[in-house]
Design a protein around this motif. Structure first.
Motif, short mmCIF file in Angstrom:
data_model
loop_
_atom_site.label_atom_id
_atom_site.label_comp_id
_atom_site.label_asym_id
_atom_site.label_seq_id
_atom_site.Cartn_x
_atom_site.Cartn_y
_atom_site.Cartn_z
N GLY A 1 0.79 -1.22 0.00
CA GLY A 1 0.00 0.00 0.00
C GLY A 1 0.82 1.27 0.00
N GLN A 2 2.13 1.16 -0.20
CA GLN A 2 3.04 2.32 -0.20
C GLN A 2 3.77 2.41 -1.54
OE1 GLN A 2 3.46 4.38 2.43
NE2 GLN A 2 2.38 3.19 3.97
N LYS A 3 3.97 3.61 -2.00
CA LYS A 3 4.77 3.79 -3.21
C LYS A 3 6.25 3.62 -2.89
CE LYS A 3 5.55 6.89 -7.10
NZ LYS A 3 5.16 8.14 -7.77
N PHE B 1 14.68 -11.39 -5.72
CA PHE B 1 13.83 -10.45 -5.00
C PHE B 1 12.59 -10.06 -5.78
CE2 PHE B 1 16.76 -7.82 -7.41
CZ PHE B 1 15.94 -6.83 -7.93
N LYS B 2 12.59 -10.30 -7.09
CA LYS B 2 11.46 -9.89 -7.92
C LYS B 2 10.25 -10.81 -7.78
CE LYS B 2 14.29 -7.33 -11.14
NZ LYS B 2 14.78 -7.17 -12.50
N LYS B 3 10.38 -11.88 -7.02
CA LYS B 3 9.21 -12.73 -6.77
C LYS B 3 8.31 -12.12 -5.69
CE LYS B 3 11.51 -15.90 -3.56
NZ LYS B 3 11.99 -17.28 -3.40
N TYR B 4 8.77 -11.05 -5.06
CA TYR B 4 7.98 -10.33 -4.08
C TYR B 4 7.34 -9.14 -4.81
CZ TYR B 4 10.56 -13.26 -0.92
OH TYR B 4 11.09 -14.35 -0.29
N PRO B 5 6.03 -9.18 -5.03
CA PRO B 5 5.40 -8.19 -5.91
C PRO B 5 5.60 -6.73 -5.49
CG PRO B 5 3.74 -9.52 -4.79
CD PRO B 5 5.07 -10.12 -4.48
N ASN B 6 5.51 -6.44 -4.21
CA ASN B 6 5.69 -5.05 -3.78
C ASN B 6 7.14 -4.61 -3.93
OD1 ASN B 6 2.95 -4.76 -3.04
ND2 ASN B 6 3.37 -5.74 -1.07
N VAL B 7 8.07 -5.51 -3.67
CA VAL B 7 9.49 -5.18 -3.84
C VAL B 7 9.78 -4.94 -5.31
CG1 VAL B 7 11.87 -6.00 -3.57
CG2 VAL B 7 10.18 -6.43 -1.75
N LYS B 8 9.27 -5.80 -6.17
CA LYS B 8 9.50 -5.64 -7.62
C LYS B 8 8.95 -4.30 -8.11
CE LYS B 8 8.50 -7.66 -12.07
NZ LYS B 8 7.81 -8.68 -12.83
N ARG B 9 7.71 -3.97 -7.73
CA ARG B 9 7.09 -2.72 -8.14
C ARG B 9 7.91 -1.52 -7.63
NH1 ARG B 9 5.01 0.35 -4.93
NH2 ARG B 9 4.44 -1.24 -3.42
N TRP B 10 8.27 -1.57 -6.34
CA TRP B 10 9.06 -0.49 -5.75
C TRP B 10 10.41 -0.35 -6.46
CZ3 TRP B 10 13.72 -1.63 -3.29
CH2 TRP B 10 14.37 -0.54 -2.68
N TYR B 11 11.07 -1.46 -6.73
CA TYR B 11 12.38 -1.45 -7.38
C TYR B 11 12.30 -0.73 -8.73
CZ TYR B 11 16.79 -3.37 -9.18
OH TYR B 11 18.07 -3.52 -9.69
N GLU B 12 11.31 -1.07 -9.52
CA GLU B 12 11.15 -0.42 -10.83
C GLU B 12 10.78 1.05 -10.67
OE1 GLU B 12 12.17 -1.82 -13.55
OE2 GLU B 12 12.56 -3.69 -12.48
#
Length: 129
Positions: free
Chosen positions: A58-60, A88-99
């Motif tokens: 829920g956080q950008k 780490f990209k298998k974690y959806p929020n981490v992947k979104r944040w990373y990009e």
């Protein structure tokens, strides 16, 4: 705002004291010492990534709606995982944040991307020995 600053500080401590520390404990003995991968240490990294994924729900960004120094610190750590077998990209929020951070942090390419490529090259040369 003291509460916002405290959250940024907490994320910075999480980065250096938990996430990056666990990555270093797992990965550097392999690269610099020829040690085999340690499944228990890898599991600790996964636990840290799950926690990061929860922070980002829920956080950008890691400390709320705005890019902070905590994002800049964590992106340097998380990007280092690209040189390893940690996904780490298998974690959806981490992947979104990373990009998101890669595309929104001012000067990201110069400040981090070039160093990441050099780190990957070093890791590849060390693992071939």
């Amino acid at each position: 705002d003291p509460k916002a600053r405290a959250l940024v500080d907490q994320r910075l401590y999480f980065d250096i004291g938990t996430l990056y520390q666990r990555f270093a404990d797992y990965f550097y003995p392999q690269v610099f010492g020829g040690a085999p991968a340690d499944k228990e240490k890898a599991s600790k990294i996964e636990d840290s990534l799950k926690l990061l994924d929860t922070f980002l729900e829920g956080q950008k960004y890691v400390a709320g709606p705005n890019l902070t120094v905590a994002d800049l610190s964590l992106i340097a750590s998380v990007s280092s995982f690209e040189a390893s077998d940690i996904d780490f990209k298998k974690y959806p929020n981490v992947k979104r944040w990373y990009e998101t951070v890669r595309s929104t942090a001012p000067g990201y390419q110069e400040a981090n991307e070039k160093g990441l490529e050099a780190f990957k090259g070093l890791v590849n040369s060390m693992l071939k020995k």
